[in-house]
Write a protein that holds these residues in place. Sequence first.
Motif, mmCIF file in Angstrom:
data_model
loop_
_atom_site.group_PDB
_atom_site.id
_atom_site.type_symbol
_atom_site.label_atom_id
_atom_site.label_comp_id
_atom_site.label_asym_id
_atom_site.label_seq_id
_atom_site.Cartn_x
_atom_site.Cartn_y
_atom_site.Cartn_z
ATOM 1 N N ASP A 10 38.449 44.417 36.292
ATOM 2 C CA ASP A 10 38.183 43.871 37.893
ATOM 3 C C ASP A 10 36.640 44.885 37.120
ATOM 4 O O ASP A 10 36.592 45.624 38.297
ATOM 5 N N LEU A 11 35.732 44.176 36.649
ATOM 6 C CA LEU A 11 34.519 45.201 36.902
ATOM 7 C C LEU A 11 33.457 45.306 38.259
ATOM 8 O O LEU A 11 32.524 45.957 37.913
ATOM 9 N N ALA A 12 33.800 43.980 38.489
ATOM 10 C CA ALA A 12 32.844 44.095 39.997
ATOM 11 C C ALA A 12 33.174 44.805 40.714
ATOM 12 O O ALA A 12 32.501 45.631 41.373
ATOM 13 N N LEU A 42 48.198 43.794 35.198
ATOM 14 C CA LEU A 42 46.965 42.917 33.846
ATOM 15 C C LEU A 42 47.272 42.864 32.557
ATOM 16 O O LEU A 42 47.301 41.893 32.163
ATOM 17 N N ALA A 43 48.296 43.132 32.054
ATOM 18 C CA ALA A 43 49.304 42.808 30.673
ATOM 19 C C ALA A 43 49.368 41.388 31.071
ATOM 20 O O ALA A 43 49.626 40.739 29.894
ATOM 21 N N SER A 44 50.667 41.423 32.218
ATOM 22 C CA SER A 44 50.862 39.286 32.485
ATOM 23 C C SER A 44 49.766 38.734 32.137
ATOM 24 O O SER A 44 49.701 38.185 32.581
ATOM 25 N N ARG A 63 37.261 46.362 24.183
ATOM 26 C CA ARG A 63 36.591 44.885 24.088
ATOM 27 C C ARG A 63 35.181 45.205 24.695
ATOM 28 O O ARG A 63 35.282 46.465 25.523
ATOM 29 N N ALA A 64 34.813 44.081 24.386
ATOM 30 C CA ALA A 64 33.309 44.471 24.732
ATOM 31 C C ALA A 64 33.162 43.650 26.560
ATOM 32 O O ALA A 64 34.370 43.756 27.448
ATOM 33 N N CYS A 65 32.358 44.308 28.124
ATOM 34 C CA CYS A 65 32.190 44.073 28.632
ATOM 35 C C CYS A 65 32.973 42.305 29.480
ATOM 36 O O CYS A 65 31.593 41.773 28.322
ATOM 37 N N GLY A 66 34.068 41.487 30.110
ATOM 38 C CA GLY A 66 33.744 40.197 30.446
ATOM 39 C C GLY A 66 34.334 40.172 29.097
ATOM 40 O O GLY A 66 35.535 38.996 29.295
ATOM 41 N N LEU A 122 38.973 45.597 28.279
ATOM 42 C CA LEU A 122 39.610 45.592 27.631
ATOM 43 C C LEU A 122 41.064 44.685 28.389
ATOM 44 O O LEU A 122 40.928 44.159 28.647
ATOM 45 N N VAL A 123 42.100 44.736 27.017
ATOM 46 C CA VAL A 123 43.921 44.059 27.493
ATOM 47 C C VAL A 123 44.930 44.785 27.293
ATOM 48 O O VAL A 123 44.107 45.661 26.610
ATOM 49 N N VAL A 124 46.096 44.264 28.252
ATOM 50 C CA VAL A 124 46.536 45.443 27.609
ATOM 51 C C VAL A 124 47.732 43.678 27.352
ATOM 52 O O VAL A 124 47.941 43.157 28.182
#
Length: 317
Positions: free
Chosen positions: A214-216, A269-271, A206-209, A192-194
């Motif tokens: 921080d999916l890792a 994360l939004a920033s 959104r799609a992963c990546g 996602l984006v915020v």
Amino acid sequence: MTRIGVCGLKFPEAAELGPGRLAALRQQADDLDLYLETGLGKVNPFNTAEDPSIRQVGDGDYLLGARRMIEAAAAIGCADLWGDTANYQHFRWGLHAIDRFRTDVTWEEQLEATRRLLHRLAPVLRGHGARVNLETHEEITTFELVRLVEDVGPDAVGVTLDLANVVVRGEDPVEATRRVAPYTRQTHMRDLVVTFTGDGLERQNRACGDGVVDLAAVLSLLLEHAPQVNLTIENTKGRDRNGIQIFDRRWQDLHPDLPLADLAGLVRLASVAERRMAAGELTPVDSYYAPPLGTEWERAFLRRSADHLTTLLSRLT
């Protein structure tokens, strides 16, 4: 071993619970070397009327319908059953798009009714070695989910981790995962984006990546606490807008558990998202779901997600 798959949503019909049809579906999945997961549906009595298909399975009796679904799933080896506690309604409704903010019944009353229904379902679940795994859906916090799991018992209730939803409750995705990872049995993997809005923030799935989660770190926590959990990608199909009204006092008052660190992490994360979009490192919000959004677009979404998760797993294992 963690496996990667795709989430498909379909309401059950009574005829589809027949043992022959379900056994054939199980055999087809086995022949293709696919994992098969299924769900139970709504467990909030103030919300179950919006899911009439389960009542239909029970000939008008919602609990009987749920029991029949548990039995049918267990018969084909599906012991982990997705469930959720309410609905996300319409974006244009603003704060009231989410059932947490209903005015005819409080969220506390909804949680208590949900807790009681789960206790009524628990003996059936235990009798079949099954669990209902409550999703980190838009209306409920991870704190509330953990309390429900521990109250009813983790042998009957678990968690379906949907990363994209925890931010709607103001939570940092990594910290939310840390809270629920010990109870996580199923997943809905998304990025996602915020971005900032006049009343707080807005989420875009959104799609992963393709986003800023921080999916890792998320996968590291899952590998530590739930190493056998499947990573099931949820295709958003253009459902890209969810408000997070953190500037609204009503929103703030209904989040007594929310740590300042989580909210600060979400704002960060939004920033980061806005800075990376401005730098051309991420696709802008208005362009991400640009038409045409057909089958090929959906396949590309799923493939990017699967490739990204596979790459991360190879680095972590």
